[in-house]
Motif scaffolding. Structure first.
Motif, mmCIF file in Angstrom:
data_model
loop_
_atom_site.group_PDB
_atom_site.id
_atom_site.type_symbol
_atom_site.label_atom_id
_atom_site.label_comp_id
_atom_site.label_asym_id
_atom_site.label_seq_id
_atom_site.Cartn_x
_atom_site.Cartn_y
_atom_site.Cartn_z
ATOM 1 N N SER A 13 0.761 -1.193 0.025
ATOM 2 C CA SER A 13 -0.097 -0.029 -0.062
ATOM 3 C C SER A 13 0.843 1.186 -0.083
ATOM 4 O O SER A 13 0.306 2.314 -0.794
ATOM 5 C CB SER A 13 -0.898 0.058 1.167
ATOM 6 O OG SER A 13 -1.716 -1.209 1.102
ATOM 7 N N VAL A 14 1.836 1.105 0.768
ATOM 8 C CA VAL A 14 3.024 2.346 0.761
ATOM 9 C C VAL A 14 3.553 2.476 -0.626
ATOM 10 O O VAL A 14 3.503 3.526 -1.327
ATOM 11 C CB VAL A 14 3.852 2.214 1.823
ATOM 12 C CG1 VAL A 14 4.980 3.194 1.951
ATOM 13 C CG2 VAL A 14 3.320 1.975 3.057
ATOM 14 N N ARG A 15 3.865 1.456 -1.139
ATOM 15 C CA ARG A 15 4.484 1.422 -2.602
ATOM 16 C C ARG A 15 3.845 2.068 -3.674
ATOM 17 O O ARG A 15 4.136 3.034 -4.211
ATOM 18 C CB ARG A 15 5.359 0.098 -2.749
ATOM 19 C CG ARG A 15 6.151 0.263 -4.051
ATOM 20 C CD ARG A 15 6.555 -1.340 -4.304
ATOM 21 N NE ARG A 15 5.748 -2.294 -4.342
ATOM 22 C CZ ARG A 15 5.957 -3.343 -3.419
ATOM 23 N NH1 ARG A 15 6.882 -3.170 -2.454
ATOM 24 N NH2 ARG A 15 5.243 -4.221 -3.647
ATOM 25 N N GLU A 16 2.503 1.568 -3.653
ATOM 26 C CA GLU A 16 1.666 1.901 -4.721
ATOM 27 C C GLU A 16 1.541 3.256 -4.392
ATOM 28 O O GLU A 16 0.869 4.203 -5.515
ATOM 29 C CB GLU A 16 0.206 0.896 -4.582
ATOM 30 C CG GLU A 16 0.457 -0.495 -4.735
ATOM 31 C CD GLU A 16 0.749 -0.603 -6.089
ATOM 32 O OE1 GLU A 16 0.285 0.242 -7.227
ATOM 33 O OE2 GLU A 16 1.091 -1.650 -6.683
ATOM 34 N N PHE A 17 1.141 3.892 -3.263
ATOM 35 C CA PHE A 17 0.766 5.270 -3.139
ATOM 36 C C PHE A 17 2.118 6.202 -3.479
ATOM 37 O O PHE A 17 1.735 7.209 -4.128
ATOM 38 C CB PHE A 17 0.552 5.355 -1.480
ATOM 39 C CG PHE A 17 0.199 6.939 -1.600
ATOM 40 C CD1 PHE A 17 -0.599 7.564 -2.343
ATOM 41 C CD2 PHE A 17 0.554 7.795 -0.414
ATOM 42 C CE1 PHE A 17 -1.123 9.033 -2.055
ATOM 43 C CE2 PHE A 17 0.152 9.189 -0.157
ATOM 44 C CZ PHE A 17 -0.613 9.666 -1.110
ATOM 45 N N CYS A 18 3.375 5.718 -3.040
ATOM 46 C CA CYS A 18 4.475 6.467 -3.450
ATOM 47 C C CYS A 18 4.604 6.567 -5.165
ATOM 48 O O CYS A 18 4.825 7.785 -5.760
ATOM 49 C CB CYS A 18 5.517 6.122 -3.171
ATOM 50 S SG CYS A 18 5.856 6.228 -1.356
ATOM 51 N N ILE A 19 4.244 5.205 -5.751
ATOM 52 C CA ILE A 19 4.129 5.346 -7.354
ATOM 53 C C ILE A 19 3.203 6.269 -8.080
ATOM 54 O O ILE A 19 3.369 7.089 -8.624
ATOM 55 C CB ILE A 19 4.110 3.973 -7.853
ATOM 56 C CG1 ILE A 19 5.310 3.063 -7.496
ATOM 57 C CG2 ILE A 19 3.833 3.916 -9.438
ATOM 58 C CD1 ILE A 19 5.023 1.612 -7.880
ATOM 59 N N ALA A 20 1.790 6.508 -7.149
ATOM 60 C CA ALA A 20 0.970 7.152 -7.425
ATOM 61 C C ALA A 20 1.153 8.818 -7.383
ATOM 62 O O ALA A 20 0.921 9.548 -8.220
ATOM 63 C CB ALA A 20 -0.302 6.908 -6.705
ATOM 64 N N LEU A 21 2.019 9.024 -6.164
ATOM 65 C CA LEU A 21 2.542 10.394 -6.170
ATOM 66 C C LEU A 21 3.540 10.779 -7.268
ATOM 67 O O LEU A 21 3.672 11.969 -7.849
ATOM 68 C CB LEU A 21 3.206 10.476 -4.691
ATOM 69 C CG LEU A 21 2.351 10.955 -3.587
ATOM 70 C CD1 LEU A 21 3.174 11.124 -2.283
ATOM 71 C CD2 LEU A 21 1.291 12.053 -3.912
ATOM 72 N N GLY A 22 4.370 9.792 -7.627
ATOM 73 C CA GLY A 22 5.316 9.949 -8.498
ATOM 74 C C GLY A 22 4.855 10.219 -9.928
ATOM 75 O O GLY A 22 4.856 11.256 -10.652
ATOM 76 N N ASN A 23 3.374 9.192 -10.251
ATOM 77 C CA ASN A 23 2.524 9.747 -11.568
ATOM 78 C C ASN A 23 1.883 11.330 -11.200
ATOM 79 O O ASN A 23 1.860 11.997 -12.243
ATOM 80 C CB ASN A 23 1.888 8.850 -11.725
ATOM 81 C CG ASN A 23 2.316 7.215 -11.922
ATOM 82 O OD1 ASN A 23 3.269 7.289 -12.161
ATOM 83 N ND2 ASN A 23 1.423 6.288 -11.659
#
Lengths: 515, 136
Positions: free
Chosen positions: A408-418
């Protein structure tokens, strides 16, 4: 009235209408709500006695004021999705919705010495205090915290409780067990003991355990008059679902637009109160990626060598109507490097050129996250073999995180990157520990936020207390505090602890016919 | 993820030119994707591509790393090369705008990868890979 347990006659039976065990944010909030009513309250304040964790007798403070004696003051509400049943989060869903707590938020603001209510982006934009960075609103929500004094409940409310005729606070009194009828349907009395051997009993019409996420389940588990499994534990739920908020540094931001990012994400002040800005995944994003909730703030490290950084901080303070922090130091820095400041300002504002090389105001940006933990029955508190000074079993914590928590943390960080990349706002780099599903969380740490060990549920098979915070199957035993949270969201728990305690207090006022 | 590390300094330098282009309005990206012009892997890279890269060496290293981590991406290079060549006919500035728009569109659509921790648009990786191939 506040008194010492040592002043109570050994073997005494103390009568009250309401007995509250624990004197932290929950216990004191409950007790003060009854000041001046017809209800006689006895508040019992104690004394000191899987995953690496803070020693359990340190992380919770067992004396008057409880853990508010060392909390950081961060206050915010849970978000609406935190109450919902999410089909991608097993065991999620509160039996109450946010509307059950909202009526108590104004009083919560007062108790915690906060300013005007407001924790969402729209409120602070409308107040003219926040210009959001233009990230995709379908992906991220702006979220805010208000910083309490922090309110030390034991100090702040000591005088009021001491002056109350109908409230008696017993210091250094430790609960050693809850005694019930043979069926275990009602508490008859509780046993008290001091560290030097004095004993007494308290008999009341209703009892509230408000002793924290470790001690609440412990007291239920060691009270075995009617059931060797402990009180409220017919379905083996007491102590299970222990949750924390992992605090972590999961990513960095590399941006070519540092000032706009910093202005949008920096702490500000409003009418003398400190407000912290953050980002969280929108409900739509959580649903789409099937992730947990969490919140991200930005650690902005200013360039201390830059005169422009100090000028900026002074300007921010003036704009917010406060004396800038380190005002003298910063003024001195401006005075001693005025030629650089003047030259840079000339270039920037008259020639429309960038600030001079080496004089950028921001050194770097790092994200800091507070993570929701998925409800996990294998993450639990139970009674150990070791005994404490009163001869009672010490609690043992087996705290377990899962791949779901980390993903969940990783996916949110990627979403922030996007989101940052989509507006040309920069690039996000994930920390190395976050790149795999292992149990490695780098230098992350728990926030000493204990949720879930006596969780609220509509069905007794899924939890320990019902929607009124009453222990399932029992008539007069209630639980207050974050141990009743079925899920913890990302919000620091104290704010919701106080709101839930107010809700419970008004329920008990009705039940006890408080006049 | 592999053990080869791409440093912040290198990414910063390599993406600087593309990052500036990323501020271009989205229609420029669409022009890159939809505009007229010859297509095909044999068309070659536009001469102006190196001019768009502030750190050609860093970009090539990034491209090599990208292809090593995502070898299946090699198949996407030929169509992109044609689009780059077409957009590059308008000069470096036009190419930067077009590539920038496409990068932003990638991010908006979640067409990204994680390379040694960096969340980067596929177009970024592919452009870097083109630069690496061109150098080879």
């Amino acid at each position: 009235m506040i008194g010492e347990f040592s002043e109570v006659e050994d073997g005494a039976l103390l009568d009250a209408d309401l007995c509250i065990v624990g004197s932290g944010a929950a216990g004191i909030t409950l007790a003060r709500t009854f000041i001046g009513t017809s209800v006689q309250v006895l508040l019992v304040a104690g004394s000191f006695a899987g995953r690496d964790y803070i020693p359990l007798d340190v992380v919770r403070l067992r004396f008057f004021g409880g853990t508010t004696n060392h909390w950081g003051g961060w206050c915010t509400t849970l978000t609406p999705i935190d109450f919902a049943r999410r089909d991608w989060v097993p065991h999620s869903g509160w039996p109450i919705g946010p509307e059950a707590l909202e009526p108590h938020y104004p009083e919560t603001q007062d108790i915690l010495q906060l300013g005007a209510f407001g924790y969402d982006g729209e409120t602070w934009r409308r107040r003219g205090m926040h210009t959001p960075y233009p990230l995709d609103p379908q992906a991220v929500d702006w979220h805010f915290w208000q910083i309490s004094a922090p309110t030390r409940f034991g100090q702040r409310y000591r005088a009021a409780l001491n002056a109350a005729d109908n409230v008696r606070v017993l210091l250094h009194a430790n609960v050693t067990g809850l005694r019930t009828d043979p069926a275990g349907a009602a508490v008859n009395h509780i046993d008290l003991a001091s560290l030097d051997g004095r004993r007494a009993r308290v008999r009341a019409r209703a009892y509230v355990l408000a002793a924290g996420g470790l001690e609440n389940p412990r007291l239920l588990l060691l009270s075995t008059d009617a059931d060797r499994r402990g009180l409220g534990n017919r379905h083996d739920t007491v102590g299970r679902f222990f949750g924390e908020h992992m605090h972590a540094r999961p990513a960095q931001l590399l941006t070519g637009d540092p000032i706009a990012v910093a202005e949008a994400m920096q702490t500000f002040h409003y009418r003398g109160h400190e407000i912290i800005t953050g980002l969280c995944p929108s409900a739509a994003l959580q649903r789409r990626l099937r992730i947990l909730n969490n919140s991200m703030t930005l650690i902005i490290r200013g360039n201390e060598d830059s005169v422009f950084f100090h000028a900026w901080q002074i300007a921010r303070g003036i704009r917010e109507g406060r004396i800038p922090d380190r005002f003298g130091d910063r003024l001195l820095r401006l005075a001693t490097d005025f030629d650089t400041l003047a030259g840079g300002a000339y270039r920037r504002f008259l020639l429309d050129a960038p600030w001079p090389e080496g004089e950028q105001r921001i050194a770097d940006f790092g994200f800091f996250i507070r993570c929701e933990q998925a409800p996990n029955p294998d993450s639990r508190v139970f009674l150990g073999e070791e005994r404490d000074a009163l001869g009672l079993p010490r609690p043992v914590l087996d705290w377990r995180l899962t791949e779901f928590d980390k993903r969940s943390v990783r996916e949110f960080c990627i979403a922030l990157g996007n989101a940052f990349g989509a507006v040309g706002g920069g690039r996000v780099r994930l920390a190395e520990w976050l790149l795999d599903d292992s149990d490695d969380w780098g230098d992350s740490f728990g926030g000493s936020h204990h949720v879930g060990t006596t969780r609220m549920s509509a069905d007794p098979r899924d939890g320990v207390v019902d929607a009124d915070c009453r222990v399932h199957g029992m008539d007069n035993l209630y639980i207050a505090g974050s141990s009743v949270y079925p899920t913890g969201g990302f919000a620091h728990p104290t704010y919701t602890i106080v709101a839930l305690s107010l809700r419970l207090a008004y329920h008990l006022k009705e039940r006890l016919d408080a006049a | 993820m592999g053990l080869v590390r791409i440093s912040r300094r290198r990414v910063n330098a390599a993406l600087a030119a593309l990052g500036m282009a990323a501020a271009a309005p989205e229609p420029a990206g669409r022009a890159l994707a939809e505009g007229p012009g010859p297509r095909g892997p044999d068309a070659g890279l536009p001469d102006c591509l190196p001019d768009c890269l502030s750190d050609p060496g860093g970009t090539r290293a990034l491209g090599e790393r990208y292809l090593a981590a995502f070898p299946e991406e090699a198949a996407a290079l030929a169509p992109l090369a044609a689009e780059v060549r077409r957009a590059g006919a308008g000069g470096p500035a036009a190419l930067r705008r077009a590539v920038g728009g496409r990068i932003r569109a990638d991010f908006a659509a979640g067409q990204t990868v994680v390379l040694d921790g960096w969340v980067m648009a596929r177009t970024e990786g592919r452009i870097a890979a083109l630069a690496a191939r061109g150098a080879a």
